[in-house]
Design a protein around this motif. Structure first.
Motif, PDB file in Angstrom:
ATOM      1  N   ARG A 195     -65.128 -15.231 -56.290  1.00 27.44           N
ATOM      2  CA  ARG A 195     -64.108 -15.848 -56.591  1.00 27.44           C
ATOM      3  C   ARG A 195     -64.575 -15.978 -58.097  1.00 27.44           C
ATOM      4  NH1 ARG A 195     -58.870 -16.338 -56.959  1.00 27.44           N
ATOM      5  NH2 ARG A 195     -58.451 -18.436 -57.815  1.00 27.44           N
ATOM      6  N   GLN A 198     -63.395 -12.804 -59.500  1.00 27.97           N
ATOM      7  CA  GLN A 198     -61.936 -12.594 -59.330  1.00 27.97           C
ATOM      8  C   GLN A 198     -61.120 -13.491 -60.494  1.00 27.97           C
ATOM      9  OE1 GLN A 198     -60.487 -13.290 -55.329  1.00 27.97           O
ATOM     10  NE2 GLN A 198     -58.489 -13.948 -56.317  1.00 27.97           N
ATOM     11  N   ASP A 210     -55.898 -11.552 -55.527  1.00 26.23           N
ATOM     12  CA  ASP A 210     -56.360 -11.868 -54.347  1.00 26.23           C
ATOM     13  C   ASP A 210     -56.269 -10.759 -53.357  1.00 26.23           C
ATOM     14  OD1 ASP A 210     -53.682 -12.732 -54.711  1.00 26.23           O
ATOM     15  OD2 ASP A 210     -53.965 -13.592 -52.626  1.00 26.23           O
TER      16      ASP A 210
END
Length: 312
Positions: A195, A198, A210
Motif C-alpha cells: 500500500r 501504491q 487500486d
C-alpha cells in the motif's frame, strides 16, 4: 573479473536510478551452493555463476539481483510476508533492468520476460497471488511457485508499471524513474508495505491505482487476448484500423491499458494505448497517415498476458 565488473556496474546503475546505497562498501563472496544471499554490505554468490556462466542473461541478472538487495530488502525492508515482493520482485526487476542497460540489447530483456511469462502461465492450474508470499509453497508442492510468483511475477508487475507510465510519444521514462527514486527515498531505513508503494505510484500517475494492485498483487488471474484487426481506407487518403479484442480467463471487471504500435513504414511508428475491459472490446484507432505495414497489439510486453491473433 566479469563478476566483479557486474557487481560494480550494478552498484553504479542503482545509485543512479534509486539513490545512494545504505553502505559504503560491498563485499562479494562465493559459496558452494546453488543460491545467493545478501546481507548489509555483503553478498554471497553461488560458485555456479563462476564455473557455468550463462551468456543468455541469467547470471548477469543473478549477480545484479543480489546487489540490488542493498536497496530492496536491506535499505527498504518489507512490512510483512504479504509485501516480500518489494524485496525479491524488486530485486529481480532491478537485475533485469541492469541487464538491459549493461548489455545494450533490448532483446535479452524481452526474452527474459517471455521466459518468465511462460513459467507463470504454466502454473495457471495452481493459482496464487503475489501477496500470499511464502505461504503459496507447501510440502506437497515442489513447483517453486514462490520463486516464480514472488520473484518473476513481481518483476513483471514493475515492468507493467514501467510501460504504463511510459510517454508513448517521446518514450520518456522519467515518471517511472521518479516513482522508484521517491519510494526508495521515502522508505530508506524503514519497512514498507504494498500500500505504501501504491501511494507513491499514485502520486506520480495522478490517479487511483487500486485496480492495478488488486488485479496483479492480490489477484491471480492472467488474461488471454484474442485479437483481430482490420484496415480500410478513410477520407483524405488516410487509413482506419479497427481493433477487436476478446478477453478471457479473467473477471469482466479486469482492466488494462494495452500498448499498440502501428508500423507505417520508413521507420515511422504510431503508438497508442487501448483500454481493454470486459469480454469484448472494439475500438477504432486514430486515423493513420499511411497504409500500415503491421499492427502489434501488446507491444513492449505491456501486459502479462497470452495473446493470440485471430481472423476478423
Amino acid at each position: 573479473e566479469e563478476i566483479g565488473a557486474d557487481v560494480q556496474n550494478a552498484l553504479k546503475f542503482y545509485r543512479n536510478v534509486y539513490g545512494e546505497p545504505p553502505v559504503s562498501h560491498l563485499y562479494a563472496g562465493e559459496v558452494p551452493y546453488a543460491e545467493g544471499l545478501a546481507f548489509p554490505g555483503m553478498i554471497d554468490l553461488s560458485l555456479l555463476t563462476s564455473t557455468n556462466t550463462s551468456y543468455e542473461g541469467f547470471d548477469r541478472i543473478f549477480r545484479a539481483h543480489e546487489t540490488a538487495h542493498q536497496w530492496w530488502g536491506i535499505a527498504v525492508d518489507f512490512h510483512t510476508y504479504h509485501d516480500q515482493w518489494l524485496s525479491e520482485g524488486f530485486s529481480d526487476f532491478s537485475g533485469l533492468w541492469y541487464l538491459q542497460t549493461r548489455s545494450g540489447k533490448n532483446e535479452l530483456y524481452f526474452k527474459t520476460l517471455d521466459r518468465w511469462r511462460d513459467d507463470i502461465l504454466r502454473r495457471r492450474d495452481k493459482p496464487a497471488p503475489i501477496s500470499l508470499g511464502y505461504r503459496m509453497d507447501t510440502s506437497q508442492d515442489e513447483s517453486t511457485n514462490y520463486g516464480i510468483i514472488v520473484y518473476n511475477k513481481g518483476a513483471w508487475v514493475l515492468h507493467m508499471l514501467r510501460i504504463l507510465m511510459l510517454d508513448m510519444q517521446g518514450m520518456s521514462e522519467e515518471k517511472f524513474k521518479g516513482t522508484m527514486r521517491d519510494f526508495y527515498g521515502q522508505y530508506r531505513g524503514r519497512s514498507a508495505s504494498t500500500r505504501d508503494f501504491q501511494t507513491v505510484v499514485e502520486q506520480h500517475v495522478g490517479q487511483p491505482m487500486d485496480w492495478f494492485f488488486r488485479q496483479w498483487v492480490d489477484g491471480w488471474q492472467i488474461p488471454t487476448y484474442k485479437v483481430a484487426t482490420r484496415t480500410e481506407p478513410a477520407e483524405g487518403g488516410k487509413y482506419r484500423i479497427k481493433l477487436r479484442v476478446l478477453q478471457e480467463n479473467v473477471p469482466d471487471s479486469f482492466l488494462m491499458y494495452v500498448p499498440v504500435t502501428v508500423d507505417l513504414g520508413d521507420k515511422r511508428m504510431a503508438r497508442v494505448r487501448v483500454k481493454v475491459q470486459g469480454p469484448r472490446t472494439e475500438v477504432d484507432l486514430p486515423l493513420m497517415p499511411a497504409q500500415p505495414k503491421s499492427v502489434k497489439f501488446n507491444d513492449l510486453n505491456g501486459v502479462l498476458a497470452e495473446v493470440n491473433n485471430v481472423g476478423w
